[in-house]
Design an enzyme around this catalytic site. Structure first.
Site, short mmCIF file in Angstrom:
data_model
loop_
_atom_site.label_atom_id
_atom_site.label_comp_id
_atom_site.label_asym_id
_atom_site.label_seq_id
_atom_site.Cartn_x
_atom_site.Cartn_y
_atom_site.Cartn_z
N SER A 1 6.56 -24.37 -26.39
CA SER A 1 7.50 -24.64 -27.71
C SER A 1 7.62 -25.38 -28.04
O SER A 1 7.34 -26.75 -27.34
CB SER A 1 8.87 -23.94 -26.88
N TYR B 1 16.22 -24.89 -21.92
CA TYR B 1 15.02 -24.58 -22.22
C TYR B 1 13.79 -24.91 -22.49
O TYR B 1 12.54 -24.88 -22.20
CB TYR B 1 15.35 -23.62 -23.72
P1 NAP Z 1 11.02 -11.67 -28.23
O1 NAP Z 1 10.50 -11.52 -28.48
O2 NAP Z 1 12.31 -12.15 -27.48
O3 NAP Z 1 10.12 -10.98 -26.68
C1 NAP Z 1 10.11 -12.05 -25.38
C2 NAP Z 1 8.96 -11.03 -25.07
O4 NAP Z 1 9.07 -11.19 -23.24
C3 NAP Z 1 9.60 -9.31 -24.80
O5 NAP Z 1 8.33 -8.64 -24.58
C4 NAP Z 1 10.15 -9.42 -23.14
O6 NAP Z 1 10.13 -7.66 -22.87
C5 NAP Z 1 9.68 -10.24 -22.30
N1 NAP Z 1 9.86 -10.96 -21.61
C6 NAP Z 1 11.60 -11.20 -20.73
N2 NAP Z 1 12.22 -11.67 -20.17
C7 NAP Z 1 10.92 -11.77 -18.88
C8 NAP Z 1 10.66 -11.12 -17.56
N3 NAP Z 1 12.07 -12.02 -16.77
N4 NAP Z 1 9.21 -11.07 -17.35
C9 NAP Z 1 8.36 -10.54 -18.15
N5 NAP Z 1 8.46 -10.15 -19.65
C10 NAP Z 1 9.89 -10.58 -20.17
O7 NAP Z 1 10.40 -13.41 -27.85
P2 NAP Z 1 8.82 -14.34 -28.66
O8 NAP Z 1 9.51 -15.20 -29.53
O9 NAP Z 1 8.29 -13.73 -29.19
O10 NAP Z 1 9.06 -15.90 -28.02
C11 NAP Z 1 7.28 -15.27 -26.24
C12 NAP Z 1 7.34 -16.78 -26.19
O11 NAP Z 1 7.04 -18.13 -27.00
C13 NAP Z 1 7.93 -17.28 -25.03
O12 NAP Z 1 7.97 -18.05 -23.72
C14 NAP Z 1 9.54 -18.74 -26.31
O13 NAP Z 1 9.95 -19.11 -25.19
C15 NAP Z 1 8.26 -18.82 -27.37
N6 NAP Z 1 8.76 -19.49 -28.24
C16 NAP Z 1 8.99 -18.12 -29.50
C17 NAP Z 1 9.77 -19.31 -30.32
C18 NAP Z 1 10.29 -18.09 -31.73
O14 NAP Z 1 10.67 -18.82 -32.58
N7 NAP Z 1 10.30 -17.11 -31.87
C19 NAP Z 1 9.68 -20.37 -30.68
C20 NAP Z 1 9.14 -21.33 -29.61
C21 NAP Z 1 8.14 -20.75 -28.74
P3 NAP Z 1 10.81 -6.91 -22.54
O15 NAP Z 1 10.97 -6.13 -24.02
O16 NAP Z 1 10.27 -5.79 -21.93
O17 NAP Z 1 12.87 -7.52 -22.76
#
Ligand code: NAP
Length: 248
Positions: free
Chosen positions: A143, A157
């Site tokens: 991130s 985080y």
């Molecule tokens: P999201 O929409 O909240 O989706 C999170 C995903 O991770 C879901 O599929 C969830 O599964 C799964 N998950 C959560 N806890 C888990 C666990 N303990 N074991 C296995 N799976 C788990 O998040 P996102 O925004 O796509 O984020 C994905 C990655 O990108 C993360 O690492 C996040 O830190 C990073 N990121 C995101 C952003 C942003 O702005 N969105 C920015 C920088 C980095 P369920 O659906 O089953 O709950």
């Protein structure tokens, strides 16, 4: 060339977008989820409709036994892996460090750091040539918070993602001679559910306009970078940390 990959946290958001893009290329995809089985099954269906092969794999990455079972399930259903995307991650509600409980910090580090390290370890065990693998590609999802620090929001985080950047650098050097490339994407403000889970559903929209490109990013825009790093088009790229932040 067709690939077989496993993506953690592929039921929603960035992981889902990468899984669907892989499916459109005809790749086979292990779709991990922890709670949203319906979401994971919908991703599987969509990949199959696009001509790819897929399987939904339950597993909480914070638990080693779940991770081992998830990798075994992926190989059983799809065959040997060529790539692994270490994507699953969580945030906690906005807080200053002075107000954070150990339970909150432990959850963030258990999932984002320990979970990522164990998933990367399993990927290394399966892909490394000296261990019987055929080489491959690991993509870690970091991130922009890793270099901004998350002040007033979530320094826990941000630190967990700093660990991902460091893992990317170290592991790429360990695994280069094993025929395994290791890279990271560092997304900025992307429109997914993660912001609502931190209590701020409008966060990406509200802050995204401050990015030089003037808007938040879409999951597909990060997914494309992940797919490129997995693909043979990135054959000389390892140890790279690619910002997908609209310039932020
Ligand atoms: P999201 O929409 O909240 O989706 C999170 C995903 O991770 C879901 O599929 C969830 O599964 C799964 N998950 C959560 N806890 C888990 C666990 N303990 N074991 C296995 N799976 C788990 O998040 P996102 O925004 O796509 O984020 C994905 C990655 O990108 C993360 O690492 C996040 O830190 C990073 N990121 C995101 C952003 C942003 O702005 N969105 C920015 C920088 C980095 P369920 O659906 O089953 O709950």
């Amino acid at each position: 060339m067709s690939k077989t990959i496993l993506i953690t946290g592929a039921s929603r958001g960035i992981g889902r977008a990468a899984a669907l893009l892989a499916g459109r290329r005809g790749w086979s995809v292990g779709v991990n989820y922890v709670r949203d089985e319906a979401g994971a099954l919908a991703v599987v269906k969509e990949i199959e409709r696009a001509g790819g092969k897929a399987v939904a794999l339950h597993g909480d990455v914070a638990f080693e036994a779940d991770v081992l079972e998830m990798f075994e399930g992926a190989v059983r259903a799809l065959g040997p892996l060529d790539g692994v995307v270490v994507n699953a991650g969580v945030v906690a509600p906005r807080a200053h460090l002075a107000d954070m409980s150990v339970e909150r910090m432990r959850r963030v580090f258990d999932i984002n750091v320990l979970g990522a390290y164990v998933c990367a370890r399993e990927a290394a065990r399966r892909l490394s040539k000296s261990l019987g693998g055929a080489g491959g590609s690991i993509v870690l999802v970091s991130s922009a918070a890793a270099r901004i620090g998350g002040p007033g929001e979530y320094v826990d985080y941000a630190g967990s993602k700093g660990a991902i950047d460091t893992l990317t650098l170290g592991l790429s050097k360990e695994l280069g001679p094993e025929g395994v490339r290791v890279n990271a994407v560092r997304p900025g403000l992307i429109e997914t559910d993660i912001h609502a889970s931190g209590g701020e559903p409008d966060r990406a929209q509200r802050l995204g306009v401050t990015a030089p490109l003037g808007r938040p990013g879409l999951p597909d825009e990060v997914g494309e970078a992940i797919i490129w790093l997995l693909s043979d088009a990135a054959s000389y790229t390892t140890g790279a940390i690619l910002d997908v932040t609209g310039g932020r």
